[in-house]
Every structure is written in C-alpha cells, then in structure tokens.
Design a protein around this motif. Structure first.
Motif, PDB file in Angstrom:
ATOM      1  N   PRO A 262      12.995   0.527   6.063  1.00 54.32           N
ATOM      2  CA  PRO A 262      13.321  -0.871   6.361  1.00 54.32           C
ATOM      3  C   PRO A 262      12.092  -1.688   6.750  1.00 54.32           C
ATOM      4  N   VAL A 263      11.155  -1.077   7.460  1.00 50.42           N
ATOM      5  CA  VAL A 263       9.936  -1.792   7.821  1.00 50.42           C
ATOM      6  C   VAL A 263       9.133  -2.132   6.570  1.00 50.42           C
ATOM      7  N   ALA A 264       9.037  -1.204   5.624  1.00 51.98           N
ATOM      8  CA  ALA A 264       8.293  -1.436   4.384  1.00 51.98           C
ATOM      9  C   ALA A 264       8.896  -2.589   3.581  1.00 51.98           C
ATOM     10  N   LEU A 265      10.228  -2.582   3.431  1.00 54.04           N
ATOM     11  CA  LEU A 265      10.889  -3.651   2.672  1.00 54.04           C
ATOM     12  C   LEU A 265      10.765  -4.996   3.388  1.00 54.04           C
ATOM     13  N   SER A 266      10.783  -4.967   4.713  1.00 57.10           N
ATOM     14  CA  SER A 266      10.610  -6.191   5.475  1.00 57.10           C
ATOM     15  C   SER A 266       9.188  -6.727   5.335  1.00 57.10           C
ATOM     16  N   LEU A 267       8.201  -5.825   5.344  1.00 54.25           N
ATOM     17  CA  LEU A 267       6.810  -6.222   5.115  1.00 54.25           C
ATOM     18  C   LEU A 267       6.665  -6.893   3.759  1.00 54.25           C
ATOM     19  N   LEU A 268       7.330  -6.324   2.766  1.00 50.90           N
ATOM     20  CA  LEU A 268       7.277  -6.869   1.411  1.00 50.90           C
ATOM     21  C   LEU A 268       7.914  -8.245   1.347  1.00 50.90           C
ATOM     22  N   ALA A 269       9.070  -8.393   2.000  1.00 54.81           N
ATOM     23  CA  ALA A 269       9.837  -9.633   1.898  1.00 54.81           C
ATOM     24  C   ALA A 269       9.194 -10.799   2.631  1.00 54.81           C
ATOM     25  N   THR A 270       8.450 -10.492   3.704  1.00 57.06           N
ATOM     26  CA  THR A 270       7.948 -11.552   4.572  1.00 57.06           C
ATOM     27  C   THR A 270       7.119 -12.583   3.833  1.00 57.06           C
ATOM     28  N   PHE A 271       6.265 -12.132   2.914  1.00 50.11           N
ATOM     29  CA  PHE A 271       5.411 -13.081   2.209  1.00 50.11           C
ATOM     30  C   PHE A 271       5.774 -13.229   0.737  1.00 50.11           C
ATOM     31  N   GLN A 272       6.944 -12.714   0.360  1.00 48.13           N
ATOM     32  CA  GLN A 272       7.454 -12.957  -0.983  1.00 48.13           C
ATOM     33  C   GLN A 272       8.338 -14.197  -0.920  1.00 48.13           C
ATOM     34  N   SER A 273       7.716 -15.347  -0.712  1.00 51.72           N
ATOM     35  CA  SER A 273       8.472 -16.572  -0.487  1.00 51.72           C
ATOM     36  C   SER A 273       8.956 -17.174  -1.798  1.00 51.72           C
ATOM     37  N   ALA A 274       9.777 -18.213  -1.680  1.00 55.75           N
ATOM     38  CA  ALA A 274      10.311 -18.883  -2.865  1.00 55.75           C
ATOM     39  C   ALA A 274       9.205 -19.489  -3.712  1.00 55.75           C
TER      40      ALA A 274
ATOM     41  N   ALA B 140       4.603   3.855  10.842  1.00 51.35           N
ATOM     42  CA  ALA B 140       3.972   2.563  10.580  1.00 51.35           C
ATOM     43  C   ALA B 140       3.001   2.660   9.411  1.00 51.35           C
ATOM     44  N   VAL B 141       2.189   3.730   9.385  1.00 50.47           N
ATOM     45  CA  VAL B 141       1.236   3.934   8.290  1.00 50.47           C
ATOM     46  C   VAL B 141       1.972   4.153   6.970  1.00 50.47           C
ATOM     47  N   LEU B 142       3.025   4.959   6.992  1.00 50.35           N
ATOM     48  CA  LEU B 142       3.795   5.215   5.776  1.00 50.35           C
ATOM     49  C   LEU B 142       4.466   3.950   5.249  1.00 50.35           C
ATOM     50  N   SER B 143       4.920   3.074   6.151  1.00 52.98           N
ATOM     51  CA  SER B 143       5.534   1.820   5.714  1.00 52.98           C
ATOM     52  C   SER B 143       4.503   0.948   4.998  1.00 52.98           C
ATOM     53  N   CYS B 144       3.267   0.981   5.476  1.00 54.40           N
ATOM     54  CA  CYS B 144       2.202   0.234   4.810  1.00 54.40           C
ATOM     55  C   CYS B 144       1.911   0.823   3.432  1.00 54.40           C
ATOM     56  N   TYR B 145       1.898   2.157   3.352  1.00 55.96           N
ATOM     57  CA  TYR B 145       1.730   2.817   2.057  1.00 55.96           C
ATOM     58  C   TYR B 145       2.847   2.437   1.093  1.00 55.96           C
ATOM     59  N   ALA B 146       4.070   2.399   1.599  1.00 53.83           N
ATOM     60  CA  ALA B 146       5.224   2.122   0.740  1.00 53.83           C
ATOM     61  C   ALA B 146       5.192   0.719   0.162  1.00 53.83           C
ATOM     62  N   VAL B 147       4.504  -0.191   0.836  1.00 51.28           N
ATOM     63  CA  VAL B 147       4.410  -1.558   0.328  1.00 51.28           C
ATOM     64  C   VAL B 147       3.628  -1.600  -0.986  1.00 51.28           C
ATOM     65  N   PHE B 148       2.663  -0.681  -1.153  1.00 53.34           N
ATOM     66  CA  PHE B 148       1.783  -0.724  -2.331  1.00 53.34           C
ATOM     67  C   PHE B 148       2.556  -0.669  -3.654  1.00 53.34           C
ATOM     68  N   PRO B 149       3.388   0.364  -3.906  1.00 50.98           N
ATOM     69  CA  PRO B 149       4.134   0.364  -5.171  1.00 50.98           C
ATOM     70  C   PRO B 149       5.136  -0.781  -5.260  1.00 50.98           C
ATOM     71  N   CYS B 150       5.710  -1.161  -4.123  1.00 49.61           N
ATOM     72  CA  CYS B 150       6.673  -2.277  -4.132  1.00 49.61           C
ATOM     73  C   CYS B 150       5.997  -3.580  -4.540  1.00 49.61           C
ATOM     74  N   GLN B 151       4.795  -3.815  -4.013  1.00 50.54           N
ATOM     75  CA  GLN B 151       4.059  -5.021  -4.370  1.00 50.54           C
ATOM     76  C   GLN B 151       3.701  -5.029  -5.850  1.00 50.54           C
ATOM     77  N   GLN B 152       3.344  -3.855  -6.378  1.00 50.75           N
ATOM     78  CA  GLN B 152       3.011  -3.777  -7.804  1.00 50.75           C
ATOM     79  C   GLN B 152       4.225  -4.111  -8.669  1.00 50.75           C
ATOM     80  N   VAL B 153       5.391  -3.625  -8.252  1.00 52.24           N
ATOM     81  CA  VAL B 153       6.622  -3.922  -8.990  1.00 52.24           C
ATOM     82  C   VAL B 153       6.935  -5.412  -8.942  1.00 52.24           C
ATOM     83  N   VAL B 154       6.815  -6.013  -7.761  1.00 53.83           N
ATOM     84  CA  VAL B 154       7.090  -7.444  -7.600  1.00 53.83           C
ATOM     85  C   VAL B 154       6.136  -8.286  -8.437  1.00 53.83           C
TER      86      VAL B 154
END
Length: 589
Positions: free
Chosen positions: A52-64, A272-286
């Motif tokens: 949930p922290v990783a997805l929240s990190l991703l969503a925070t700056f994925q603005s409209a 916390a470190v793993l959540s930051c790692y998880a953002v990497f593939p998610c950001q690439q997909v986005v």
C-alpha cells in the motif's frame, strides 16, 4: 460548437469513484474512533505494509495534469520523453539507500525536522514555510486544471466539480488521516490504471492493433532514437531526461514531505526500502501507458478525421477530446477515464492536505506548544487539514484568474528560490512573446492553453522559437528537466560558500545520524590500504550527543549517561567529543 456529453452510466461511474473514495476514508476515520492518537492520524501509527505504501507513493505525483500531459507530449513530439524512465533507477535507488535510512533511523515525522538536527531551528522553519507556500499554490492548480479541461470538453459544471473534488478530499483526509489517504490512494491507483488501459485497448483495436500503431508512428517519425546532444538548452535529450530527471526524481521521492511521510509510516525500515523499490516497475508501467496513449492517439487521427473541437483544442484539453471521441459509443468508459483523471487529482490533493497539516503541526506548532494534550493535538491536526482544504479551494479560484503559468543553508535556500523564480518567470515571459507551439498533422492548430493554469504541465512547454535565443534568453531556454539540478546546485554552492566565510559549524558537534557516509560506501570494494589513504575506512568513534534531541529518536540504541557505557548507533563520521557519547560503527543496510 457541439460538446461531447456524459451518459447516465458515465455519471454513475464517476460518482461511484467519489463515493467509494469517501467510504474508504470514513471507514478508517471511524474505525477506533475515540482511541486515535496523533501518531495514527499523521503517521498511520508507523505500521503500514510495503505494497500500500508503494502504490500510494506512485499515486501521489501521478496527477491529472500528468495523465493529460504525457500523451499530448508524445503525440506532438514523439517518444523521446520515454527516456525519462532511465532516471527512475538512480532517482529511486538513492532515496532507498541514502534518504530512507537517515530519515527512518532518526524516527522523524516531518522531513524538515532533519534540517533542525543538521543545522538549526531557523533553517527548519524556512524549509517548512517554503514547502507550505509551494504546495498551496500547486494544489490550487491540481484542483482547478482537470475541472476546467472537463468543463471545456463535456460541459460538466466547472465549480461543481472543483467543490465536489475539494470537499470529498478534505473530509476523508481530515477525519481519516494518513492511513485513509494511503488506502484511498491504492483504490485510486487501480482506477487510474483501468482508465488508461481502457483507452489503449479500445483505441488500438479501432486502428488495427498495437503493431499497426507502432508502424504508423514509425512512418511519421514519432518513434524517437537516442538523442545524445549534451546541450542542456535542448528541451529533451537522453542526458536531459536520464540525468536531469534524476534530480527531479530526488526532489519528488527523496525529500518531499508527502513521500517521506509514507516511508516513515512503514512498519520497518526494510518495508520502507522495499516500497521504494516497488515504485520503480510501477513508474515504468505508468510512463509506458502514457506513451502508448499518445501513440494510439496519433495513429487514430491518421485514420479518422479530427473534429472541429479537437483541431481547435488547447494542449490541456486535447487528450480529453480524443477520449470522448474514441469512447462515445461505449457508455461507462468515458466516465471511467474521467474517474481516472479525478483519481489522479484526489490522490495528489489528499497527500498534500495531510502533509501540510503534518508539517504545520510538527514544525510550527508543537515546538512552541509542547504541552498540548493528545485530544487537543488530534483536534488541531484535523482542523489544519480542513483549513488547508478550504485554502486550496481559494487557490483554485485564484488559479482561474491567473491565465497561463509555467512551472549557509538559509542563504542557499533563498538563492535557490530566487534562481528558480528568475529562470521560471523569465522563460514564461520569453515564451509568451516569441514562441509558438509546433502544429500536429491534419492541419490542427493545437495551440498552447489560453485559459488554463498549467504550472505542472511541463511537458507541454513550446519547443520552437522564432529565432535562436541569446544572452538572458539563452538562460531562460534551459530545459525544464534541469531546473531541479540547477536549483539544487545553487543551494549547495551558495550555502557552502557562506558557511566557509562565516566559520561553518564553529566547533559545534554534528548530530549523529544526520550524515550519510557516501564515500565509504562507494569505495568499500577497494583494498583497505587504498581506503585508508582516501580516508574512507570503517571505524568506531565517540561522538557527542545532544540528549535533549535524541532520547526518543534513536531506534538502534539507547543513549548512555556516562562515558563508561557504549551504545551502537548509526553510521557516520565525527570528531572526538565529550560525554555523553555514541559509538558509531559502520553497518550494512
């Protein structure tokens, strides 16, 4: 001019997004009502999991504005922007292994707490006030921009959508706190993903598949190769995106309060470190999905005639016109994309409200009024979130009146702000007077926005000018991707210069854990003799500690009250000091 309209199903889908977001927030607000603490409200009791922290990190700056801006960028200029994904590696690796360990082990609540530990309280207050100023303005834009675009394309009432968005977000953020924000972010991330995926699937199907989309884009030179021009004044090159983008990522994922707060809400440092790692593939997909929408849009308008509204659309409305045209015969899908758009706004705004309330409480109120009871602190924290919600609604109105807009530690901070405003405002004035956006195919004018505040739509900046800039205009044409690097360098250089001129620390001891041993980490594989010559070997050493600041801060040890007691603490380098002491040892992450 005939506008696209929403069907009843579209309205239902859109309203369902708001209702479910509010329901998730209120569930966490009323769960355990009366037993909440300030720690639960502001930091989710520091018990959040990695996903949930990783997805929240991703969503925070994925603005409209990003959802609208990236496809428009790809449509106009090709896939060069995709190379921004190269910056994600260092831009997330550095926060994971440098920033998170420092912040987490110091047991911070506000990122600006670090500034007081490293420098002094004045620097902390300056950092906090700068963050509040920047975020309030940014929120006005994020709240107003998608509503205006939606109003222009569908006729959806402008201020009704602004008020609905602002009120829903304010209610669940103020009542539910960070845990409510994180779990609504998870839901909103899924909605954003589904909305963009629907556009890609339907669009590619209508034009003959993704293979055909790629072929059409290649035929019209929209598939960009690696541009290795090192000129920082060229808007997008590999170096600009891959390395200038690192500094932008560090500002977003390394030191931004909204993100730091999420790292610190994790139940362990490893999570916390793993959540930051998880953002990497998610950001690439986005990023990949945004690029695909831009290519599908390009192929679509090679096959189908562009409507009058589309040909006259401003950059911030272009994608919405395309979506309404593409999905008009599929009830519910236009509503899904609008829900996707507003999910981006909800996640960004809720994160901002929560982080603004946190820094105000922790940096500006609690240090002066430490005797607050828990109940009063909770009430004040919720009141601050409500207050910032109302303030941002006011900023949304101000944004509607502004027209088009773009994008010693204390002395260093001021110098960085001055340079940022100087180059940013200079580029606005210069571009308004002398630049014209490149025209897309099919004769569309696709002009720059004439009525939409787009401070965050940096991807929509014009790329061509009537003449080659010289003098100050040359400086103003610096690629926006280098802004963070330029401003960071200004802060560091000016800050170090003033420190040297004024005597630096003047014998004052460094606080433990505020310095990360970068050089020893980088050179750890060298032979020990080389490390000794380079002064980067691992050793243990006594370090004086301010017991007023650190008793509750140090998670890896307990402060000693006398010289004969040794405590293993954080990594670092320091000089011989007096009692009480820490024993600093090199440790592995």
């Amino acid at each position: 001019m005939v506008m696209s309209t929403f069907s009843v199903v579209d309205y239902v889908v859109f309203i369902l997004l708001l209702v479910l977001s509010l329901a998730i927030g209120l569930y966490h607000a009323f769960r355990g009502w009366g037993r909440h603490t300030v720690g639960q409200l502001l930091m989710a009791d520091r018990k959040m999991g990695c996903l949930p922290v990783a997805l929240s990190l991703l969503a925070t700056f994925q603005s409209a504005v990003a959802i609208l801006g990236v496809p428009a960028e790809i449509y106009r200029f090709g896939t060069q922007y995709w190379f921004l994904g190269c910056s994600y590696f260092l831009g997330l690796l550095i926060p994971a292994h440098v920033f998170i360990p420092i912040f987490y082990r110091l047991h911070l609540t506000s990122a600006y707490e670090y500034l007081e530990l490293r420098f002094n309280k004045t620097v902390r207050v300056c950092g906090t006030m700068t963050f509040i100023f920047q975020m309030v303005i940014y929120m006005g834009v994020v709240l107003y921009a998608p509503s205006l675009a939606l109003n222009a394309v569908t006729g959806f009432d402008l201020w009704l959508s602004v008020l609905t968005l602002g009120i829903v977000c304010t209610v669940y953020t103020a009542l539910g706190g960070l845990k409510a924000v994180i779990w609504t972010d998870v839901f909103q991330t899924l909605v954003m993903f589904l909305g963009q995926l629907a556009v890609i699937i339907v669009g590619s199907t209508k034009v003959g598949g993704l293979g055909h989309v790629w072929a059409v884009a290649s035929e019209h030179d929209r598939i960009s190769g690696i541009e290795l021009d090192p000129d920082p004044f060229v808007r997008h090159t590999f170096w600009t995106l891959a390395f200038g983008g690192v500094f932008m990522m560090l500002s977003l994922y390394g030191v931004n309060q909204a993100q730091v707060q999420r790292y610190l809400s994790s139940r362990t440092e490893k999570a916390a470190v793993l959540s930051c790692y998880a953002v990497f593939p998610c950001q690439q997909v986005v990023l990949g999905m945004g690029c695909l929408i831009g290519l599908v849009m390009f192929a679509y308008y090679q096959k189908y005639t562009m409507s009058t509204q589309q040909s006259q659309a401003s950059a911030d409305q272009f994608v919405l016109y395309f979506v309404m045209d593409l999905l008009k015969d599929l009830p519910g899908l236009p509503g899904l994309f609008v829900a996707c758009l507003f999910s981006g706004s909800l996640s960004t705004i809720s994160s901002a409200f929560n982080s603004l309330a946190t820094v105000t409480m922790e940096d500006l109120i609690r240090p002066w009024f430490p005797e607050f009871t828990e109940a009063r602190a909770i009430m004040l924290s919720r009141s601050l979130a409500f207050g910032y919600g109302l303030l941002c609604l006011g900023m949304a109105y101000i944004s509607s009146q502004m027209g088009p807009v773009l994008q010693g530690a204390i002395v260093g901070l001021l110098a960085g702000l001055i340079m940022a405003f100087w180059i940013g405002i200079g580029s606005i004035v210069t571009s308004m007077g002398s630049s014209i956006a490149a025209s897309p195919p099919n004769g569309s004018s696709f002009s720059l926005p004439s009525n939409l505040t787009t401070a965050t739509v940096t991807t929509l900046m014009p790329s061509t000018t009537l003449s080659k800039p010289t003098g100050l205009q040359r400086l103003y044409s610096l690629s926006y991707m280098w802004y963070s690097a330029h401003n960071s360098t200004t802060v560091i250089v000016v800050g170090l210069t003033i420190s040297l001129l004024t005597g630096g620390m003047r014998g004052r001891p460094l606080k433990p854990g505020t310095i990360y041993p970068v050089l020893p980490r980088l050179l750890a594989l060298l032979p020990l003799s080389c490390q000794k010559r380079l002064c980067c070997r691992s050793y243990s050493q006594d370090l004086p500690v301010d017991t007023d600041l650190f008793p509750e801060k140090m998670a890896n040890g307990v402060l000693s009250d006398s010289k004969d007691k040794e405590v293993v603490a954080l990594d670092g380098w320091a000089q011989q000091g007096s009692s009480p002491t820490f024993i600093l040892q090199e440790t592995s992450l």
